[in-house]
Design an enzyme around this catalytic site. Sequence first.
Site, mmCIF file in Angstrom:
data_model
loop_
_atom_site.group_PDB
_atom_site.id
_atom_site.type_symbol
_atom_site.label_atom_id
_atom_site.label_comp_id
_atom_site.label_asym_id
_atom_site.label_seq_id
_atom_site.Cartn_x
_atom_site.Cartn_y
_atom_site.Cartn_z
ATOM 1 N N GLU A 335 -4.518 5.373 -5.886
ATOM 2 C CA GLU A 335 -5.828 4.619 -6.154
ATOM 3 C C GLU A 335 -6.302 4.416 -4.908
ATOM 4 O O GLU A 335 -5.625 4.208 -3.633
ATOM 5 C CB GLU A 335 -5.468 3.219 -6.740
ATOM 6 C CG GLU A 335 -6.150 2.229 -6.831
ATOM 7 C CD GLU A 335 -7.474 2.568 -7.900
ATOM 8 O OE1 GLU A 335 -8.640 1.900 -7.855
ATOM 9 O OE2 GLU A 335 -7.027 3.338 -8.733
ATOM 10 N N THR A 516 -8.734 0.949 1.869
ATOM 11 C CA THR A 516 -9.447 2.158 1.639
ATOM 12 C C THR A 516 -8.682 3.341 2.468
ATOM 13 O O THR A 516 -8.075 2.744 3.772
ATOM 14 C CB THR A 516 -10.848 2.403 1.720
ATOM 15 O OG1 THR A 516 -11.306 1.993 3.018
ATOM 16 C CG2 THR A 516 -11.435 1.709 0.697
ATOM 17 N N SER A 517 -8.466 4.573 1.855
ATOM 18 C CA SER A 517 -7.663 5.595 2.921
ATOM 19 C C SER A 517 -6.426 5.263 3.353
ATOM 20 O O SER A 517 -6.068 5.626 4.404
ATOM 21 C CB SER A 517 -8.546 5.963 4.137
ATOM 22 O OG SER A 517 -9.966 6.354 3.525
ATOM 23 N N ARG A 518 -5.593 4.194 2.807
ATOM 24 C CA ARG A 518 -4.223 3.893 3.107
ATOM 25 C C ARG A 518 -4.497 3.126 4.242
ATOM 26 O O ARG A 518 -3.281 3.036 4.935
ATOM 27 C CB ARG A 518 -3.436 5.067 3.037
ATOM 28 C CG ARG A 518 -3.309 5.783 1.626
ATOM 29 C CD ARG A 518 -2.505 4.787 0.695
ATOM 30 N NE ARG A 518 -2.320 5.356 -0.686
ATOM 31 C CZ ARG A 518 -3.150 5.143 -1.596
ATOM 32 N NH1 ARG A 518 -4.097 4.830 -1.689
ATOM 33 N NH2 ARG A 518 -2.790 5.655 -2.901
ATOM 34 N N LEU A 519 -5.417 2.616 4.917
ATOM 35 C CA LEU A 519 -5.413 1.751 6.027
ATOM 36 C C LEU A 519 -5.046 0.304 5.622
ATOM 37 O O LEU A 519 -5.938 -0.730 6.006
ATOM 38 C CB LEU A 519 -6.447 2.054 6.706
ATOM 39 C CG LEU A 519 -7.168 3.373 7.129
ATOM 40 C CD1 LEU A 519 -8.244 3.654 7.905
ATOM 41 C CD2 LEU A 519 -5.672 3.875 8.306
#
Length: 543
Positions: A335, A516-519
């Site tokens: 996700e 977002t983007s695992r940040l």
Amino acid sequence: MLRPKALRSMSSSLSQSIKLLIPHSTATVIEAADTAASLRVPRRATPCHYSLPLSIFGRPAYSSLSQCPPSRRCFSLGVEMGEESISYLTQKEAAEIDEILMGSLGFSVDQLMELAGLSVAASIAEVYNSNDNGRVIVLCGPGNNGGDGLVAARHLYHFGYQPFICYPKRTAKPLYSGLVTQLESLSIPFLLVEDLPQNLSDRFDIIVDAMFGFSFHGAPRPPFDYLIQRIALLNDIEKNTRSSPAVISVDIPSGWHVEEGDINGEGIIPDMLVSLTAPKLCAKKFAGPHHFLGGRFVPPSIKDKFGLRLPAYPGTSMCVRIGKAPKVNISALRENYVSPELLENQVLADPTDQFCKWFDEAVAAGLREPNSMALSTSSKDGKISSRMVLLKGVDKQGFVWYTNYGSRKAQDLSENPFAALLFHWNSLNRQVRVEGSVERVSFEESEKYFHSRPLGSQLGAIVSKQSTPLSGREVLHEAYRELEAKYSDGSVIPKPDYWGGYRLKPILFEFWQGQTSRLHDRLQYSLREVEGRHSWHIVRLAP
């Protein structure tokens, strides 16, 4: 839905060369509905203190995972029954059952329609999360199948989806007019066929096909033949792509023969089929990932007369999955979180206050048991164990829960009085970790809470020697019945010595906000001593 009357033939037609340009007003309505309202919870003006009641704020949750992968193949926790063992109805049998239901058994059309629509909405909620698949276009035919769609749209609205209605051939009967009025009162937009966007994938996550039911005969007429072509075109162009809307058919996929299926190869190929009362023969030809049965009202007399073999409905659910849920590649489940930023200059200086703020927002969001937390303990030899418990109080002194002092977690804490808590509020993309030393709460505090609990919970705490082996379930229930009889006179039930509370006194907090983007945002509070005084120090951690 099973009904005795055929759909009325449609008197007018539309040209198949419809220009699908979105008027400015329609586009505005759709874009406005796409905009989610932000959650507004006031900051606490008083010191944080919670004493949580046994009854937790929250709304019932459907049995489904809250996150669906791009392929839209989610697990279902409902009871399953092999498709080969289920009864399938012919068109004649379906009509006969309807006549009995609305004859000697006393059901009315509007009752059956309400049950059908609720079953459809519940089935959709089982698989497609409203946060990720919230924009729903419901295509309604002029008959009872269309009525089922109208009812489903109303329930979907209350389930948190954003429904739109396309109802080209409205029925003038009071029942249908009333359904339209109900939807209009909720400000649910009605779109004309010519108002539909050129690319359905741009505006909708889910398409509900409620155009034709089992009693329809003949070839679909305009504009429904055009709508069927539009949906069927998705199968050829966009199917199995991330942008493709999920297609849900109500009882019979439009364009299919009731018994033989999609004989011309021009019908809708849905991702989900919601059969009503019992599957029709054409459902054997359904090859999509999600087949549900709805209509939890078939009495034993109908089952016996027609020899129906139907699955049991789980709990209070209005739907049940038929067959096994599709297999999922677990490694592909992911996700991409979208959340507000969590910044150092926005959080409160005291982590307990910040926790209470987030807890308020979890309650306001209607999460089920927002006070559930994973408690991790360790034995003296370093063996770690975790379990879910319920937070029952929080203030500046710490986090409180109650348990049996003979349980494994209690044994761990007696050997190593340190623990970690984890709160996971999935739909808010939030986690909170808390670590610290643990001590028992006072006898008086435990006793006060014990007697605030319902009678059944008090008896259960006495009967259960937590974590010890049981020879069988009936042993526990027999002991409960004996104790229930003993205190049937209403006398006060004494708190057992082996039951009470613990308090974790925090030395470390971490607040996690998915991005977002695992940040992800991670802010850690640690307790430090500066010039003889303890204070909380905030630092950002790499995700």
